[in-house]
Scaffold this active site. Sequence first.
Site: not given
Length: 564
Positions: A412-413
């Site tokens: 995930d970012m």
Amino acid sequence: MATNLFQRFKTDISGIELPEKFTFPFYYEPHILSKIAAQELQNYLQSQTDFEHNFGLEENQKGLIIGKMFGVLVCQNKEGELGYLWAFSGKLANVNHLPYFVPTIFDMLHEDGFFRKEEEILNSINRQIEFLENSDELRTKEIQLQATKIEAATDIQNQKNKIKRLKIERDEKRNSFTNLSLSENGTSNCELVKQTLEHELSEESKRESILLKKMTKYWNFQIMNAQKEVDLFLDKINSLKEERRQKSGTLQQKLFAEYSFLNLYGERKSIGEIFDNNPPAGAGECAAPKLLHYAFNHQFKPIAMAEFWWGQSPKSEIRKHKQFYPACKSKCEPILLSHMLKGLDMYANPFQENPAEGKEIEIVYEDEILLVVNKPAEFLSVPGKIITDSVYQRVKKLYPNATGPLIVHRLDMSTSGLLLIAKNEEAYKQLQSQFIRRTIKKRYVALLDGIINKNEGVIELPLRVDLDDRPRQLVCYEHGKFAQTRWEVIAVENNKTRVHFYPITGRTHQLRVHASHELGLHTPIIGDDLYGTKSNRLHLHAECLTFMHPISKEEITIQKAAEF
């Protein structure tokens, strides 16, 4: 109405500076004035006696438990005085209007409104349809039709069976006569008798075939008459259904036209125009559009806005009591960004800013066919719709001759940590196969916002995307994908718990939801702006990766400690 819904602050706000710009409603840190307005609303909710609603906060309270999203809009009235407006999403206590809260943009429940009148007409048509569909007369005629079909089929089949039986008998007569003629050795009248017999048998066959045709014609006529009796009812029902369809469509289009939103310039835009006549259910009923519409309608200047959850969380999603949340994407974003917020000096959309600017990826391990990098937090693994800067882009620039998809798996970012990258397509396929077969071992470290009573365990909560508020995930036992996480406590420090996560599956936001959901650890990861509370960063890091090297077949373990 403006004077009793525009409320002045009860708290002393002297000395508090106004925000430079209006709140970007889809990602924000509430301004201090919004927090004060929200606290005064929460004080009211705790002590009010104006309505009864079960938020799930009191034991043994009657009624279905329904938590609610509430919103506050800090604004200035025409005299320049500072105050705020309150709103709730959807209905509260099963009504649209309550004291102190701004009304819905269009009240479908108003007794004298066109919707109620048209709704009664539609309900009347529904009752007529239901009466006809359940009438004894229709049921009797349908039974008669079915009985006629059965009787016809039986009678016709009996005739067909009779024709087959008589044919066999005729064939036997022919054979018997032929054998008799041969034994009599050429009797003079034998040929005449044979011709007579053949004529009689042929006539009998014709009579039975004609009878079958007449019977078929008779029964087709009987079935047709019985079907007509049924069709008279069905035609009435279908005619009513078509009338209902047309009236319902007309009413829907009228609703779309009437359900219109104001903006700063006094311009109106209907929900039908915004969503191309196909709005999602409940669009326009959220707190944010209500607040802004009321403010524009009364020439109030919007200053800041915030929304918070009040009550027990739904079972499927994660909502924390009193916690602030952004406006929802699917319902509110088209309304607000394309129309209602037009002309407001608003803080920039952070989703259009590059979070990776000024950050570097660290190469932790490298050989001729692969490398492992340490991805910083708030850094995309692959290019997004708006931001293209990512690990993929950076690696592609560093290794212009590399082939294949490069990125073997994603983080995930907001998650930092180890990412495995293949320099050629063959290495990519072999490493991907290890992920698919779940032979690659991953370990994450996270700091949770609270104390966990158990030392270890396994969480199994199926996940799917929230279609109304992407990229948030929901726990869904009907449509969700299987998701499993093993965990263990490492340490407890300052009322925070440091844990190791071992994800067995790799669903989107799996560790974040499994940590925060009440059926998981019920303790969000620090800095989780979707399922917990925003902080300087998400305290989740992929710190250890173990895999088999595609060429040497040796097991390799790479580690990189978290910096939190």
